[in-house]
Write a protein that holds these residues in place. Sequence first.
Motif, PDB file in Angstrom:
ATOM      1  N   ASP A 136       0.845  -1.194   0.000  1.00  0.00           N
ATOM      2  CA  ASP A 136       0.000   0.000   0.000  1.00  0.00           C
ATOM      3  C   ASP A 136       0.883   1.247   0.000  1.00  0.00           C
ATOM      4  OD1 ASP A 136      -1.844   2.017   0.351  1.00  0.00           O
ATOM      5  OD2 ASP A 136      -2.504   1.355   2.334  1.00  0.00           O
ATOM      6  N   PRO A 137       1.330   1.705  -1.177  1.00  0.00           N
ATOM      7  CA  PRO A 137       2.234   2.851  -1.240  1.00  0.00           C
ATOM      8  C   PRO A 137       1.696   4.090  -0.533  1.00  0.00           C
ATOM      9  CG  PRO A 137       2.030   1.836  -3.400  1.00  0.00           C
ATOM     10  CD  PRO A 137       1.009   1.179  -2.507  1.00  0.00           C
ATOM     11  N   ALA A 138       0.379   4.278  -0.544  1.00  0.00           N
ATOM     12  CA  ALA A 138      -0.200   5.462   0.091  1.00  0.00           C
ATOM     13  C   ALA A 138      -0.003   5.462   1.600  1.00  0.00           C
ATOM     14  CB  ALA A 138      -1.687   5.561  -0.244  1.00  0.00           C
ATOM     15  N   SER A 139       0.314   4.299   2.187  1.00  0.00           N
ATOM     16  CA  SER A 139       0.486   4.217   3.637  1.00  0.00           C
ATOM     17  C   SER A 139       1.903   4.558   4.083  1.00  0.00           C
ATOM     18  CB  SER A 139       0.126   2.810   4.125  1.00  0.00           C
ATOM     19  OG  SER A 139       1.127   1.875   3.728  1.00  0.00           O
ATOM     20  N   LEU A 140       2.791   4.851   3.145  1.00  0.00           N
ATOM     21  CA  LEU A 140       4.193   5.116   3.471  1.00  0.00           C
ATOM     22  C   LEU A 140       4.303   6.284   4.442  1.00  0.00           C
ATOM     23  CD1 LEU A 140       6.956   3.960   2.621  1.00  0.00           C
ATOM     24  CD2 LEU A 140       7.089   5.792   0.944  1.00  0.00           C
ATOM     25  N   ALA A 141       5.028   6.072   5.545  1.00  0.00           N
ATOM     26  CA  ALA A 141       5.224   7.120   6.556  1.00  0.00           C
ATOM     27  C   ALA A 141       6.712   7.320   6.803  1.00  0.00           C
ATOM     28  CB  ALA A 141       4.525   6.742   7.853  1.00  0.00           C
ATOM     29  N   VAL A 142       7.100   8.571   6.970  1.00  0.00           N
ATOM     30  CA  VAL A 142       8.489   8.954   7.195  1.00  0.00           C
ATOM     31  C   VAL A 142       8.689   9.204   8.686  1.00  0.00           C
ATOM     32  CG1 VAL A 142      10.266  10.665   6.656  1.00  0.00           C
ATOM     33  CG2 VAL A 142       8.612   9.969   4.900  1.00  0.00           C
ATOM     34  N   HIS A 143       9.742   8.609   9.245  1.00  0.00           N
ATOM     35  CA  HIS A 143      10.068   8.766  10.661  1.00  0.00           C
ATOM     36  C   HIS A 143      11.517   9.232  10.775  1.00  0.00           C
ATOM     37  CE1 HIS A 143       6.443   6.386  11.649  1.00  0.00           C
ATOM     38  NE2 HIS A 143       6.807   5.649  10.620  1.00  0.00           N
TER      39      HIS A 143
END
Length: 113
Positions: A42-49
């Motif tokens: 799910d590319p839209a779920s990518l989150a940056v930390h």
Amino acid sequence: MGRVPALPPLVLTPAADRAIRAAAEAAHPAECCGILTWRPGDPASLAVHPLVNLADRLHAADPVAHPRDARTAYVVDPREVDRLCREAAAAGRALAAFYHSHPEHGAYFSATD
């Protein structure tokens, strides 16, 4: 030994790209670093930390053991990575990738990358 299943391709979303670029600009001239989490496939779920780069602190405390500072290296706190990965897993997410910048030198894979 069993085969490792193939993972779906990771696509850097425009929002993730902007977040990583902002972190790199804020950290300059030091390297920025962090992790990406997602729901696999799910590319839209990518989150940056973004993570704190500890290289300057380690270099200042012991330049012999840590000869590179944050301009050319990054060091993350493994406890912070572990915490983020546990939180991600609890939310049905997984570690997708590590990222870091090369602010004053080219993009390449070093022996330590």
